[in-house]
Design an enzyme around this catalytic site. Structure first.
Site, PDB file in Angstrom:
ATOM      1  N   GLU A   3       0.825  -1.215   0.000  1.00 39.31           N
ATOM      2  CA  GLU A   3       0.000   0.000   0.000  1.00 39.31           C
ATOM      3  C   GLU A   3       0.858   1.264   0.000  1.00 39.31           C
ATOM      4  O   GLU A   3       0.551   2.244  -0.667  1.00 39.31           O
ATOM      5  CB  GLU A   3      -0.945   0.020   1.218  1.00 39.31           C
ATOM      6  CG  GLU A   3      -1.944  -1.124   1.254  1.00 39.31           C
ATOM      7  CD  GLU A   3      -3.014  -1.051   0.167  1.00 39.31           C
ATOM      8  OE1 GLU A   3      -3.029  -0.077  -0.606  1.00 39.31           O
ATOM      9  OE2 GLU A   3      -3.829  -2.001   0.098  1.00 39.31           O
ATOM     10  N   ASP A  18      -5.290  -9.925  -8.205  1.00 42.08           N
ATOM     11  CA  ASP A  18      -5.611  -9.021  -9.330  1.00 42.08           C
ATOM     12  C   ASP A  18      -4.400  -8.355  -9.994  1.00 42.08           C
ATOM     13  O   ASP A  18      -4.117  -8.551 -11.177  1.00 42.08           O
ATOM     14  CB  ASP A  18      -6.642  -7.953  -8.888  1.00 42.08           C
ATOM     15  CG  ASP A  18      -6.299  -7.263  -7.561  1.00 42.08           C
ATOM     16  OD1 ASP A  18      -5.258  -7.592  -6.957  1.00 42.08           O
ATOM     17  OD2 ASP A  18      -7.072  -6.384  -7.133  1.00 42.08           O
ATOM     18  N   GLU A  27     -12.029   0.768 -10.285  1.00 36.14           N
ATOM     19  CA  GLU A  27     -11.695  -0.144 -11.396  1.00 36.14           C
ATOM     20  C   GLU A  27     -12.566   0.031 -12.643  1.00 36.14           C
ATOM     21  O   GLU A  27     -12.067  -0.029 -13.770  1.00 36.14           O
ATOM     22  CB  GLU A  27     -11.726  -1.606 -10.924  1.00 36.14           C
ATOM     23  CG  GLU A  27     -10.607  -1.982  -9.956  1.00 36.14           C
ATOM     24  CD  GLU A  27     -10.809  -1.446  -8.540  1.00 36.14           C
ATOM     25  OE1 GLU A  27     -11.955  -1.071  -8.196  1.00 36.14           O
ATOM     26  OE2 GLU A  27      -9.824  -1.381  -7.772  1.00 36.14           O
ATOM     27  N   ARG A  37       0.817   3.813  -3.256  1.00 34.00           N
ATOM     28  CA  ARG A  37       0.210   5.126  -3.011  1.00 34.00           C
ATOM     29  C   ARG A  37       1.261   6.210  -2.775  1.00 34.00           C
ATOM     30  O   ARG A  37       1.192   7.287  -3.363  1.00 34.00           O
ATOM     31  CB  ARG A  37      -0.742   5.053  -1.803  1.00 34.00           C
ATOM     32  CG  ARG A  37      -1.854   4.042  -1.998  1.00 34.00           C
ATOM     33  CD  ARG A  37      -2.854   4.077  -0.858  1.00 34.00           C
ATOM     34  NE  ARG A  37      -3.633   2.833  -0.844  1.00 34.00           N
ATOM     35  CZ  ARG A  37      -4.898   2.729  -0.447  1.00 34.00           C
ATOM     36  NH1 ARG A  37      -5.540   3.789  -0.024  1.00 34.00           N
ATOM     37  NH2 ARG A  37      -5.519   1.562  -0.449  1.00 34.00           N
TER      38      ARG A  37
HETATM   39  C1  DMJ Z   1      -6.310   0.591  -4.903  1.00 37.79           C
HETATM   40  O1  DMJ Z   1      -5.520   0.789  -3.817  1.00 37.79           O
HETATM   41  C2  DMJ Z   1      -5.565  -0.047  -6.043  1.00 37.79           C
HETATM   42  O2  DMJ Z   1      -6.252   0.139  -7.223  1.00 37.79           O
HETATM   43  C3  DMJ Z   1      -5.336  -1.516  -5.812  1.00 37.79           C
HETATM   44  O3  DMJ Z   1      -4.731  -2.122  -6.921  1.00 37.79           O
HETATM   45  C4  DMJ Z   1      -6.641  -2.205  -5.545  1.00 37.79           C
HETATM   46  N1  DMJ Z   1      -7.378  -1.566  -4.506  1.00 37.79           N
HETATM   47  C5  DMJ Z   1      -7.538  -0.144  -4.504  1.00 37.79           C
HETATM   48  C6  DMJ Z   1      -8.729   0.374  -5.262  1.00 37.79           C
HETATM   49  O4  DMJ Z   1      -9.808  -0.401  -5.313  1.00 37.79           O
END
Ligand code: DMJ
Length: 619
Positions: free
Chosen positions: A250, A383, A518, A254
């Site tokens: 994270e 994912d 998404e 970010r």
């Molecule tokens: C975000 O932090 C990123 O897109 C991550 O890959 C998946 N989760 C969240 C948004 O849904």
């Protein structure tokens, strides 16, 4: 057939002067009209202007043809019904094409146009067939030209009107961002996340997560004032020398990703210095027996550890930090960042336990082996593994064949094992597999996939990836449209039995919406590559529903518990940082007509929507 999309016609009410005393003076009427005009929304005003401009241009363009016809009709009054010109305009702000123009030119059945025939008649020359045919041909050419120029004008008008409408949508995204930012600034400044209902904040890492995630969005949207305030905070307040545990994935996507992209967009070394600082502080995570990193790092103490209950890390987490660390190495010329994340990819490439290129969800930091084998998903915990295979290949100039092979194999694995169609409407969806058992469950997170498939097709991967992208895009859109609030839940289940009444079911525990990006992310890619206006239209519907059900009047937006209850969607009192970092950024880029605003031939977005440069050939 799919149910028709929601039709939100713009209603414009100009009736009744209200309760005030009647005064029909010219000045009063002027003021009243002006007041009415000011009361209309920006969208309504733009639409009215559009229609007026359109009518004006149509009028000018059709003037010669129409006058010709009027003359013709006057001269052949005996046959008025043989010649007619009709221009009809139907304006629908939410339908696929936005504007439909029907231009119908009904030519006379007679061999010569009416004017010519009458003249010939009067001259008593009707028996000269050569002259008649020559003139008739000239006349036909003239009419065709008129029709072509009118059609051209109509096309131009449609383009102008669509651009005007989309400009209004673009401004609406900026306004949504400003509103979100206002809430953050008033109640959560310098903290991780806004809690807009309680007008307070929540702390995750205590590093101003929302502020950092939003930096490049502000830059892209041209919100200079807001950007400067945030930059001042980064310069004077942001310190990573803190005794806090942060999640490696994270904070990489970010914070490191946000700082790197802001550095690239602005050229300001403040952001590069901060990126180097956090990047180096995250490195202890890689000191594990297997070199598969731990999930958590204390950035002040320089120690790292797995979660308390396991020594496993999540596969998506350890394989979705590569774009950022590779870029950090390129910028600093310090190879250790790239080497650490490349090692993970090498190991995962060789591991047993995959199914046709699909990976399990967990990997052990001691053994370096997959755990919890036999479960496969494109949703949570796996994912972005698939997303980063493709994006690393793009970032590195499409030379790293192993990444491409793993990506292509995985997409074949998806097609073979995870794709099904729903009943009754045949929506294509991506389900999950558990020890050979298929489950028709799909996370909203999977909606990154249409965009990723489209991106691959743009870079020359098989054309059927684009076809699949379009089908999945429709499904993700239906996950919104079929809910009472027009917002998608976190997880859906598709019906596959013949005779089902509806395609999508939602379990009670899955009805929340976290303002995730998404679907609008994929809409952005699909629109960029196809230029099909419907994708913008869908994005606009999503934005309107965010505004309607998640906007908090005192500032900010909130996640909600129940997308199926428009009366009480039940606010969760949290605005995730990715709403500013991703959701609103992708919506803005979806509506922007600036062709070079983050060109997909020059930038690749990390999984938190932070654009990083595609490396030049010499890198
Ligand atoms: C975000 O932090 C990123 O897109 C991550 O890959 C998946 N989760 C969240 C948004 O849904």
């Amino acid at each position: 057939m799919l149910p028709p999309s929601r039709q939100d016609y713009v209603s414009i009410s100009l009736a009744g002067a209200g309760a005030g005393s009647y005064n029909n003076s010219k000045q009063w009427r002027r003021q009243s009209c002006w007041r009415k005009w000011k009361q209309l929304s920006r969208l309504q005003r733009s639409l009215i202007l559009c229609v007026l401009v359109l009518l004006f241009i149509c009028g000018i363009a059709s003037y010669p043809t129409v006058t010709e016809h009027i003359r013709g009709n006057a001269l052949c009054a005996a046959h008025p019904k043989h010649s007619s010109l009709s221009v009809s305009l139907k304006l629908n702000t939410t339908g696929g094409a936005c504007l439909f123009l029907v231009f119908r030119k009904k030519l006379s059945n007679r061999r010569g146009p009416p004017v010519l025939q009458n003249r010939l008649h009067r001259r008593g020359n009707i028996s000269d067939p050569t002259l008649h045919e020559e003139k008739s041909a000239d006349r036909k050419k003239g009419e065709d030209k008129g029709v072509i120029s009118l059609s051209l004008c109509v096309c131009v008008c449609v383009c102008v009107c669509v651009s005007l409408i989309v400009a209004v949508w673009l401004e609406a995204v900026r306004e949504a961002f400003r509103h979100a930012w206002r809430g953050y600034k008033d109640f959560a400044w310098g903290h991780d996340e806004l809690r807009p209902i309680s007008k307070s904040y929540s702390e995750w890492f205590g590093l101003g997560l929302t502020l950092i995630d939003a930096l490049d969005t502000m830059w892209i949207m041209g919100l200079k004032e807001e950007f400067e305030e945030a930059k001042a905070w980064v310069a004077s307040e942001l310190s990573f020398n803190r005794n806090v545990d942060v999640n490696l994935f994270e904070s990489t996507i970010r914070i490191l990703g946000g700082l790197l992209s802001t550095y690239h967009l602005t050229g300001d070394t403040l952001f590069l210095d901060k990126a180097k600082d956090i990047g180096s502080r995250l490195m202890p995570a890689f000191n594990t027996p297997s070199k598969i990193p731990y999930s958590d790092v204390n950035i002040g103490k320089g120690t790292a550890h797995p979660p308390r209950w396991t020594s496993d890390s999540t596969v998506a987490e350890v394989t979705s930090i590569q774009l950022e660390f590779r870029e950090l190495s390129r910028l600093t010329q310090e190879p250790q960042y790239q080497a650490s994340v490349a090692e993970i990819m090498q190991q995962v490439h060789k591991l047993d336990g995959k199914l046709d290129g699909l990976v399990p969800m967990f990997i052990n930091t001691n053994s370096g082996q997959f755990t919890h084998q036999g479960i496969y998903t494109l949703g949570a915990r796996a994912d972005s593994y698939y997303e980063y295979l493709l994006k690393q290949w793009i970032q590195g100039g499409r030379k790293e064949d192993q990444l491409l092979e793993d990506y292509l194999q995985a997409m074949e694995g998806v097609k073979k094992n995870m794709l099904q169609k729903s009943s009754p409407n045949g929506l294509t969806f991506v389900g999950e597999l558990s020890h050979g058992q298929f489950s028709p469950k799909m996370d909203h997170l999977v909606c990154f996939l249409p965009g990723t498939l489209a991106l691959g097709a743009h870079f020359g991967l098989p054309a059927d990836h684009m076809e699949l992208a379009k089908e999945l895009m429709e499904t993700c859109y239906q996950m919104y449209v079929q809910m009472e609030t027009g917002l998608s839940p976190e997880i859906v289940h598709f019906n596959m039995h013949q005779g089902s009444v509806r395609d999508i079911e939602v379990k009670l525990a899955d009805r929340h919406n976290l303002l995730r990006p998404e679907t609008v992310e994929s809409l952005f890619y699909l629109y960029r590559f196809t230029k099909d206006h419907k994708y913008r239209q869908w994005g606009w519907e999503v934005l309107q529903n965010f505004n309607k059900y998640t906007k908090v009047s005192s500032g900010g937006f909130t996640s909600i518990n129940n997308v199926r209850d428009p009366e009480y969607p039940s606010p969760r009192d949290k605005m995730e940082s990715f709403f500013l970092g991703e959701t609103l950024k992708y919506l803005y880029l979806l509506f922007s007509d600036e062709p070079d605003l983050i060109s997909l031939d020059h930038y690749v977005f990390n999984t938190e929507a932070h654009p990083l440069p595609i490396w030049p050939a010499s890198a």
